[in-house]
Design an enzyme around this catalytic site. Structure first.
Site, mmCIF file in Angstrom:
data_model
loop_
_atom_site.group_PDB
_atom_site.id
_atom_site.type_symbol
_atom_site.label_atom_id
_atom_site.label_comp_id
_atom_site.label_asym_id
_atom_site.label_seq_id
_atom_site.Cartn_x
_atom_site.Cartn_y
_atom_site.Cartn_z
ATOM 1 N N ARG A 112 59.431 81.882 106.828
ATOM 2 C CA ARG A 112 59.549 81.550 108.245
ATOM 3 C C ARG A 112 60.460 80.330 108.365
ATOM 4 O O ARG A 112 60.134 79.257 107.878
ATOM 5 C CB ARG A 112 58.160 81.196 108.772
ATOM 6 C CG ARG A 112 58.103 80.882 110.248
ATOM 7 C CD ARG A 112 56.684 80.485 110.588
ATOM 8 N NE ARG A 112 56.343 79.213 109.936
ATOM 9 C CZ ARG A 112 56.505 78.042 110.525
ATOM 10 N NH1 ARG A 112 56.971 77.958 111.728
ATOM 11 N NH2 ARG A 112 56.171 76.936 109.880
ATOM 12 N N ARG A 127 64.089 76.112 116.850
ATOM 13 C CA ARG A 127 63.410 75.458 117.967
ATOM 14 C C ARG A 127 64.354 75.424 119.159
ATOM 15 O O ARG A 127 65.429 74.830 119.067
ATOM 16 C CB ARG A 127 63.009 74.048 117.534
ATOM 17 C CG ARG A 127 62.030 73.402 118.465
ATOM 18 C CD ARG A 127 61.740 71.982 118.031
ATOM 19 N NE ARG A 127 60.842 71.887 116.895
ATOM 20 C CZ ARG A 127 60.767 70.800 116.120
ATOM 21 N NH1 ARG A 127 61.543 69.775 116.350
ATOM 22 N NH2 ARG A 127 59.918 70.756 115.122
ATOM 23 N N ARG A 154 60.718 72.636 89.047
ATOM 24 C CA ARG A 154 62.030 72.072 89.339
ATOM 25 C C ARG A 154 61.903 70.550 89.257
ATOM 26 O O ARG A 154 60.859 69.981 89.576
ATOM 27 C CB ARG A 154 62.518 72.446 90.742
ATOM 28 C CG ARG A 154 62.928 73.894 90.886
ATOM 29 C CD ARG A 154 64.193 74.243 90.136
ATOM 30 N NE ARG A 154 65.414 73.704 90.750
ATOM 31 C CZ ARG A 154 66.591 73.732 90.157
ATOM 32 N NH1 ARG A 154 66.716 74.220 88.933
ATOM 33 N NH2 ARG A 154 67.655 73.249 90.774
ATOM 34 N N ARG A 183 70.965 65.481 99.087
ATOM 35 C CA ARG A 183 70.828 64.546 100.202
ATOM 36 C C ARG A 183 70.999 63.106 99.741
ATOM 37 O O ARG A 183 70.887 62.812 98.556
ATOM 38 C CB ARG A 183 69.490 64.712 100.929
ATOM 39 C CG ARG A 183 68.286 64.762 100.034
ATOM 40 C CD ARG A 183 67.034 65.221 100.801
ATOM 41 N NE ARG A 183 66.000 65.582 99.845
ATOM 42 C CZ ARG A 183 64.860 66.200 100.141
ATOM 43 N NH1 ARG A 183 64.579 66.518 101.384
ATOM 44 N NH2 ARG A 183 63.987 66.495 99.206
ATOM 45 N N GLU A 231 70.344 62.488 95.669
ATOM 46 C CA GLU A 231 69.354 63.349 95.030
ATOM 47 C C GLU A 231 70.016 64.590 94.427
ATOM 48 O O GLU A 231 70.640 65.362 95.141
ATOM 49 C CB GLU A 231 68.320 63.738 96.090
ATOM 50 C CG GLU A 231 67.195 64.590 95.592
ATOM 51 C CD GLU A 231 66.106 64.770 96.651
ATOM 52 O OE1 GLU A 231 65.892 63.862 97.485
ATOM 53 O OE2 GLU A 231 65.491 65.850 96.645
ATOM 54 N N TYR A 239 52.869 73.610 95.750
ATOM 55 C CA TYR A 239 53.834 72.748 96.421
ATOM 56 C C TYR A 239 53.126 72.072 97.598
ATOM 57 O O TYR A 239 53.336 72.385 98.753
ATOM 58 C CB TYR A 239 55.013 73.635 96.872
ATOM 59 C CG TYR A 239 56.170 72.961 97.562
ATOM 60 C CD1 TYR A 239 56.252 71.579 97.704
ATOM 61 C CD2 TYR A 239 57.211 73.727 98.072
ATOM 62 C CE1 TYR A 239 57.329 71.002 98.348
ATOM 63 C CE2 TYR A 239 58.286 73.162 98.713
ATOM 64 C CZ TYR A 239 58.339 71.810 98.851
ATOM 65 O OH TYR A 239 59.410 71.249 99.496
ATOM 66 N N ASP A 263 52.091 69.135 100.225
ATOM 67 C CA ASP A 263 52.509 67.889 100.866
ATOM 68 C C ASP A 263 51.384 66.871 100.659
ATOM 69 O O ASP A 263 50.269 67.232 100.278
ATOM 70 C CB ASP A 263 52.757 68.116 102.359
ATOM 71 C CG ASP A 263 54.049 68.891 102.603
ATOM 72 O OD1 ASP A 263 54.935 68.840 101.731
ATOM 73 O OD2 ASP A 263 54.165 69.550 103.650
HETATM 74 N N1 UDP Z 1 66.640 73.819 103.806
HETATM 75 C C1 UDP Z 1 67.917 74.223 104.119
HETATM 76 N N2 UDP Z 1 68.816 73.309 104.618
HETATM 77 C C2 UDP Z 1 68.491 72.004 104.835
HETATM 78 C C3 UDP Z 1 67.175 71.589 104.519
HETATM 79 C C4 UDP Z 1 66.273 72.511 104.004
HETATM 80 O O1 UDP Z 1 68.256 75.383 103.930
HETATM 81 O O2 UDP Z 1 69.345 71.235 105.286
HETATM 82 C C5 UDP Z 1 65.672 74.804 103.250
HETATM 83 C C6 UDP Z 1 65.910 75.034 101.765
HETATM 84 O O3 UDP Z 1 65.722 76.412 101.468
HETATM 85 C C7 UDP Z 1 64.839 74.185 101.104
HETATM 86 C C8 UDP Z 1 63.692 74.234 102.117
HETATM 87 O O4 UDP Z 1 64.343 74.347 103.385
HETATM 88 O O5 UDP Z 1 64.468 74.702 99.841
HETATM 89 C C9 UDP Z 1 62.759 73.007 102.106
HETATM 90 O O6 UDP Z 1 63.522 71.815 102.148
HETATM 91 P P1 UDP Z 1 62.942 70.369 102.495
HETATM 92 O O7 UDP Z 1 64.046 69.411 102.313
HETATM 93 O O8 UDP Z 1 62.267 70.400 103.826
HETATM 94 O O9 UDP Z 1 61.786 70.203 101.393
HETATM 95 P P2 UDP Z 1 61.362 68.930 100.503
HETATM 96 O O10 UDP Z 1 62.209 69.002 99.284
HETATM 97 O O11 UDP Z 1 61.653 67.708 101.322
HETATM 98 O O12 UDP Z 1 59.911 69.135 100.201
#
Ligand code: UDP
Length: 365
Positions: free
Chosen positions: A170, A174, A247, A278, A298, A346, A348
């Site tokens: 999903r 928005r 990972r 990022r 990162e 995974y 939070d």
């Molecule tokens: N995602 C994406 N583009 C973005 C940020 C997130 O496609 O700019 C997708 C991507 O598939 C990623 C998932 O959303 O694996 C979760 O990313 P997020 O950064 O929210 O997770 P975190 O690493 O912070 O737990």
């Protein structure tokens, strides 16, 4: 002899330790690193709380968990609103009206929906066979190509066509002008950093750092009545069914002689050609006004022995393997498994706390 040996001074171990000591139990908490707080560890550099193992933004809809963390730390009103850079274009995340307006020069939700629906229709995808098809079917070509594809391929280290569809079950679109990344009721960052929060939770427990679990129990097998293990569950059982996949992430952290480098805590780089996913500018999590700034790039990486595991890779193969380890774990009445690595989920942060409180409710019934 302690009542509990808690292996890992991260969030799960610390919450368990707090709940146990509060009930008059004695706890020894060990960690092989030289600090507490696991991957939520924050360290002061230039007066800025640096998220050493990646950005952690606390968000939850669980009121009890929110009230729980607020007993141990003061939280600010930070709201995560990342920005994505794709080549020379800049977009707001999550995918919302600000994103669509910038992408297509439109204004209304009806216009945005019409464009996305036309793109999806044109692709004519049946049952999605991989992540690429699933994403395209949900968001259309433009959002996928510019904001999802490169980022996802970098994060998982493989082509979107070779990733299973269920990873992106999903993807929320928005149709409001709202850049708040999370949908949760409560959100914020501990004003004094996560390390302080964990230290507070650990008050009343004995903590030993630089301490390896295997070495300790080899010399003192009777050290505690029960063990709470928050490390890798496959490692605990000597990888007897084979290794689970994780990972990892590598960070390049730099102090910059400028006050404000990127104007936002989180900037995602969504094109594949840029090797990092990022850049975090840590001071913005706490609205810092220091003269200098600290940034971290990162870089996602495959986990291998010797580096820190971050994300369990919860695909079907690994989940099935984990189930075998879990069944084995249930035969060990003297050990409780918890946290991202012990439960191979995974999680939070709020879900970690919820899981720890639930385990405690069972344990201290
Ligand atoms: N995602 C994406 N583009 C973005 C940020 C997130 O496609 O700019 C997708 C991507 O598939 C990623 C998932 O959303 O694996 C979760 O990313 P997020 O950064 O929210 O997770 P975190 O690493 O912070 O737990």
């Amino acid at each position: 002899m302690y009542d509990y040996l808690i292996v890992g001074a991260g969030l799960f171990g610390a919450v368990f330790a707090r709940e146990a000591t509060q009930r008059g139990k004695t706890c020894l908490v060990i960690d092989r690193r030289d600090h507490v707080a696991g991957n939520i560890y924050t360290k002061e550099i230039e007066g800025i709380a640096v998220h050493v193992y990646g950005a952690h933004i606390f968000h939850t809809s669980d009121r009890e968990v929110w009230e729980y963390v607020n007993r141990f730390a003061e939280f600010n009103n930070y709201v995560n609103a990342p920005v994505a850079v794709y080549r020379d274009e800049l977009y707001n995340l999550p995918f919302n009206m600000n994103t669509f307006s910038k992408m297509w020069g439109i204004r209304t939700p009806a216009e945005a929906k019409a464009i996305i629906e036309a793109q999806i229709r044109e692709l004519n995808i049946g049952e999605p066979k991989n992540l690429e098809e699933q994403a395209l079917k949900l968001v259309g070509r433009d959002v996928y190509e510019k904001l999802i594809r490169g980022y996802t391929e970098k994060q998982w280290g493989r082509d979107c066509k070779d990733l299973p569809a269920f990873i992106i079950k999903r993807l929320p679109l928005r149709f409001r002008y709202d850049n708040n990344y999370f949908n949760d009721r409560y959100q914020g960052i501990p004003v004094e950093g996560y390390t302080k929060l964990v230290e507070k939770l650990l008050e009343g427990s004995e903590v030993r750092l630089n301490t390896d679990y295997a070495d300790l129990v080899k010399n003192q097998p009777q050290i505690a009545r029960k063990t709470v293990y928050t490390g890798m569950i496959d490692a605990f059982f000597d990888f007897c069914y084979g290794p689970l996949e994780y990972r990892s992430v590598r960070f390049e952290t730099e102090v910059l002689e400028e006050e404000n480098h990127q104007g936002n805590a989180v900037v995602n780089y969504t094109e594949r050609e840029i090797p990092y996913t990022r850049i975090i500018e840590h001071k913005h999590f706490t609205f810092g006004t220091q003269e200098k700034t600290v940034i971290s790039r990162e870089y996602p990486a495959e986990w291998k022995p010797g580096v820190e595991p971050y994300y369990p890779v919860n695909n079907e193969k690994n989940n099935a393997l984990y189930e075998k380890y879990r069944a084995l774990a249930q035969t060990r009445k003297d050990v409780l498994f918890g946290g991202r690595l012990g439960m191979y989920r995974y999680f939070d942060m709020d879900k970690v706390i919820r899981a720890a409180l639930d385990v405690c409710a069972e344990e201290f019934r």
